[in-house]
Design an enzyme around this catalytic site. Structure first.
Site, mmCIF file in Angstrom:
data_model
loop_
_atom_site.group_PDB
_atom_site.id
_atom_site.type_symbol
_atom_site.label_atom_id
_atom_site.label_comp_id
_atom_site.label_asym_id
_atom_site.label_seq_id
_atom_site.Cartn_x
_atom_site.Cartn_y
_atom_site.Cartn_z
ATOM 1 N N ASP A 10 73.585 13.312 81.413
ATOM 2 C CA ASP A 10 73.179 11.967 81.800
ATOM 3 C C ASP A 10 73.724 11.717 83.196
ATOM 4 O O ASP A 10 74.919 11.895 83.451
ATOM 5 C CB ASP A 10 73.648 10.887 80.826
ATOM 6 C CG ASP A 10 72.795 9.624 80.991
ATOM 7 O OD1 ASP A 10 71.563 9.720 80.818
ATOM 8 O OD2 ASP A 10 73.352 8.570 81.324
ATOM 9 N N PHE A 56 64.946 16.853 93.272
ATOM 10 C CA PHE A 56 64.153 15.898 92.495
ATOM 11 C C PHE A 56 64.788 14.524 92.637
ATOM 12 O O PHE A 56 65.815 14.363 93.315
ATOM 13 C CB PHE A 56 64.080 16.338 91.016
ATOM 14 C CG PHE A 56 65.410 16.316 90.303
ATOM 15 C CD1 PHE A 56 65.784 15.209 89.545
ATOM 16 C CD2 PHE A 56 66.304 17.376 90.399
ATOM 17 C CE1 PHE A 56 67.012 15.168 88.894
ATOM 18 C CE2 PHE A 56 67.535 17.350 89.747
ATOM 19 C CZ PHE A 56 67.889 16.241 88.994
ATOM 20 N N GLY A 57 64.177 13.543 91.993
ATOM 21 C CA GLY A 57 64.786 12.215 91.920
ATOM 22 C C GLY A 57 65.097 11.613 93.285
ATOM 23 O O GLY A 57 64.247 11.564 94.183
ATOM 24 N N TYR A 58 66.332 11.172 93.452
ATOM 25 C CA TYR A 58 66.749 10.484 94.665
ATOM 26 C C TYR A 58 67.197 11.439 95.768
ATOM 27 O O TYR A 58 67.695 10.987 96.806
ATOM 28 C CB TYR A 58 67.898 9.514 94.341
ATOM 29 C CG TYR A 58 67.507 8.373 93.417
ATOM 30 C CD1 TYR A 58 66.974 7.189 93.924
ATOM 31 C CD2 TYR A 58 67.674 8.472 92.036
ATOM 32 C CE1 TYR A 58 66.625 6.134 93.075
ATOM 33 C CE2 TYR A 58 67.327 7.424 91.183
ATOM 34 C CZ TYR A 58 66.806 6.263 91.716
ATOM 35 O OH TYR A 58 66.459 5.213 90.877
ATOM 36 N N ALA A 112 62.697 18.763 84.285
ATOM 37 C CA ALA A 112 62.622 20.169 84.679
ATOM 38 C C ALA A 112 63.604 20.497 85.805
ATOM 39 O O ALA A 112 64.113 21.629 85.889
ATOM 40 C CB ALA A 112 61.202 20.513 85.110
ATOM 41 N N GLY A 113 63.886 19.518 86.655
ATOM 42 C CA GLY A 113 64.835 19.731 87.748
ATOM 43 C C GLY A 113 66.230 20.029 87.229
ATOM 44 O O GLY A 113 66.927 20.936 87.718
ATOM 45 N N ARG A 123 76.398 17.571 89.596
ATOM 46 C CA ARG A 123 76.093 18.432 88.439
ATOM 47 C C ARG A 123 76.890 19.730 88.509
ATOM 48 O O ARG A 123 77.375 20.231 87.490
ATOM 49 C CB ARG A 123 74.578 18.710 88.433
ATOM 50 C CG ARG A 123 74.037 19.410 87.206
ATOM 51 C CD ARG A 123 72.533 19.244 87.087
ATOM 52 N NE ARG A 123 72.193 17.853 86.797
ATOM 53 C CZ ARG A 123 71.636 17.027 87.685
ATOM 54 N NH1 ARG A 123 71.293 17.451 88.890
ATOM 55 N NH2 ARG A 123 71.414 15.775 87.357
ATOM 56 N N SER A 148 67.113 17.545 77.479
ATOM 57 C CA SER A 148 66.534 16.871 78.636
ATOM 58 C C SER A 148 65.069 17.223 78.788
ATOM 59 O O SER A 148 64.664 18.344 78.475
ATOM 60 C CB SER A 148 67.281 17.287 79.903
ATOM 61 O OG SER A 148 66.665 16.716 81.037
ATOM 62 N N GLU A 208 65.592 6.864 73.045
ATOM 63 C CA GLU A 208 65.888 5.700 73.863
ATOM 64 C C GLU A 208 67.341 5.771 74.326
ATOM 65 O O GLU A 208 68.238 6.005 73.495
ATOM 66 C CB GLU A 208 65.666 4.435 73.026
ATOM 67 C CG GLU A 208 65.123 3.275 73.835
ATOM 68 C CD GLU A 208 65.108 1.994 73.030
ATOM 69 O OE1 GLU A 208 65.445 0.948 73.586
ATOM 70 O OE2 GLU A 208 64.789 2.075 71.821
HETATM 71 O O1 LIG Z 1 70.760 15.773 91.329
HETATM 72 C C1 LIG Z 1 70.053 14.743 91.396
HETATM 73 N N1 LIG Z 1 69.252 14.527 92.466
HETATM 74 C C2 LIG Z 1 68.453 13.469 92.547
HETATM 75 N N2 LIG Z 1 68.369 12.516 91.599
HETATM 76 C C3 LIG Z 1 69.168 12.685 90.529
HETATM 77 C C4 LIG Z 1 70.027 13.769 90.387
HETATM 78 N N3 LIG Z 1 70.690 13.673 89.213
HETATM 79 C C5 LIG Z 1 70.260 12.553 88.649
HETATM 80 N N4 LIG Z 1 69.319 11.961 89.434
HETATM 81 C C6 LIG Z 1 68.558 10.760 89.131
HETATM 82 C C7 LIG Z 1 67.203 11.105 88.557
HETATM 83 C C8 LIG Z 1 66.972 10.017 87.550
HETATM 84 O O2 LIG Z 1 66.435 8.872 88.195
HETATM 85 C C9 LIG Z 1 68.366 9.693 87.067
HETATM 86 C C10 LIG Z 1 68.773 10.519 85.857
HETATM 87 O O3 LIG Z 1 68.387 9.856 84.686
HETATM 88 P P1 LIG Z 1 68.615 10.584 83.268
HETATM 89 O O4 LIG Z 1 68.237 9.654 82.198
HETATM 90 O O5 LIG Z 1 69.973 11.191 83.254
HETATM 91 O O6 LIG Z 1 67.619 11.821 83.347
HETATM 92 P P2 LIG Z 1 66.062 11.909 83.073
HETATM 93 O O7 LIG Z 1 65.567 10.672 82.392
HETATM 94 O O8 LIG Z 1 65.395 12.319 84.326
HETATM 95 O O9 LIG Z 1 65.961 13.140 82.058
HETATM 96 P P3 LIG Z 1 66.669 13.239 80.607
HETATM 97 O O10 LIG Z 1 67.233 11.899 80.253
HETATM 98 O O11 LIG Z 1 65.592 13.680 79.679
HETATM 99 O O12 LIG Z 1 67.729 14.285 80.769
HETATM 100 O O13 LIG Z 1 69.232 9.999 88.146
HETATM 101 MG MG LIG Z 2 66.635 9.882 80.791
#
Ligand SMILES: O=c1nc[nH]c2c1ncn2[C@H]1C[C@H](O)[C@@H](COP(=O)(O)OP(=O)(O)OP(=O)(O)O)O1
Ligand SMILES: [Mg+2]
Length: 198
Positions: free
Chosen positions: A71, A155-157, A14-15, A184, A11, A42
């Site tokens: 994910d 972070f995020g939403y 950082a969150g 999580r 991933s 992708e």
């Molecule tokens: O606890 C959370 N609190 C708030 N928002 C969250 C949480 N958990 C997932 N989310 C949101 C963030 C992002 O919009 C999507 C994950 O997308 P996702 O593709 O899995 O992660 P990412 O692109 O941020 O990082 P990566 O793919 O490198 O692991 O859902």
């Molecule tokens: Mg992602």
């Protein structure tokens, strides 16, 4: 089962790294795939499971270490489960603030009772890039989408996700509290059981 001391976290978020490392404790060291590559694969899957496996395999291939991927996303009832696996890309890659603004707009004038949503998390662990038996664990967290952002943590939403069991947004929860009840946390709880870490 397996004795894991070091895992690559597939991933660039950082969150997630912070939360997952806190849940795992000292027994397992998580290293970000960012140490090896800044290129994000992708996410072509049609499900959280497919994308988690795809990310885990990619990280194991690049690092040569066992890899864990997360994910996750937000499934909103009124939007038929959207943005779901597209949560990170909801506002076309413009980031968290734009995603949150788009979600508030999509739910403008939608009454409380119809604002239900769940956070989804799928964790996938592969021992090596071609592992034929990835370990998969999922967690859900039910809540509701607020009408305005609130809170500074997470972070995020998180600022838009109202947590019924605490009557606050998930961005108002302390990291310790969020890590005990989040989607999580539930997925990680199952993973720790599968790994014999608890
Ligand atoms: O606890 C959370 N609190 C708030 N928002 C969250 C949480 N958990 C997932 N989310 C949101 C963030 C992002 O919009 C999507 C994950 O997308 P996702 O593709 O899995 O992660 P990412 O692109 O941020 O990082 P990566 O793919 O490198 O692991 O859902
Ligand atoms: Mg992602």
């Amino acid at each position: 089962m397996m004795n894991i001391k070091q895992l690559v976290l597939a991933s660039h978020n950082a969150g997630k790294l912070k939360e997952l490392q806190a849940m795992l404790g000292d027994s397992v060291q998580l290293r970000s795939i960012g140490e090896w590559s800044k290129v994000e694969p992708e996410e072509t899957g049609l499900s959280f499971v497919e994308n988690a496996i795809l990310k885990a395999r990619n990280a194991a291939r690049i690092s040569g270490l066992p890899a864990l991927a997360d994910d996750s996303g937000l499934a909103v009832d009124f939007l038929g489960g959207a943005p779901g696996i597209y949560s990170a890309r909801y506002a076309d890659g413009q980031g968290d603030a734009a995603n949150n603004a788009k979600l508030l707009d999509a739910l403008k004038d939608v009454p409380q009772a119809e604002r239900g949503a769940q956070f989804v998390c799928v964790l996938a662990l592969v021992r090596h890039a071609d592992d034929p038996l990835p370990i998969l664990c999922e967690g859900l967290w039910h809540g509701r989408i607020l009408t305005a952002a609130s809170g500074e943590h997470g972070f995020g939403y998180d600022p838009l996700f109202w947590v019924p069991e605490r009557d606050v947004s998930s961005a108002e929860l302390s990291p310790t509290d969020k890590n005990q009840i989040s989607h999580r946390a539930r997925a990680m709880d199952l993973l720790r059981q599968r790994l014999g870490l608890k």
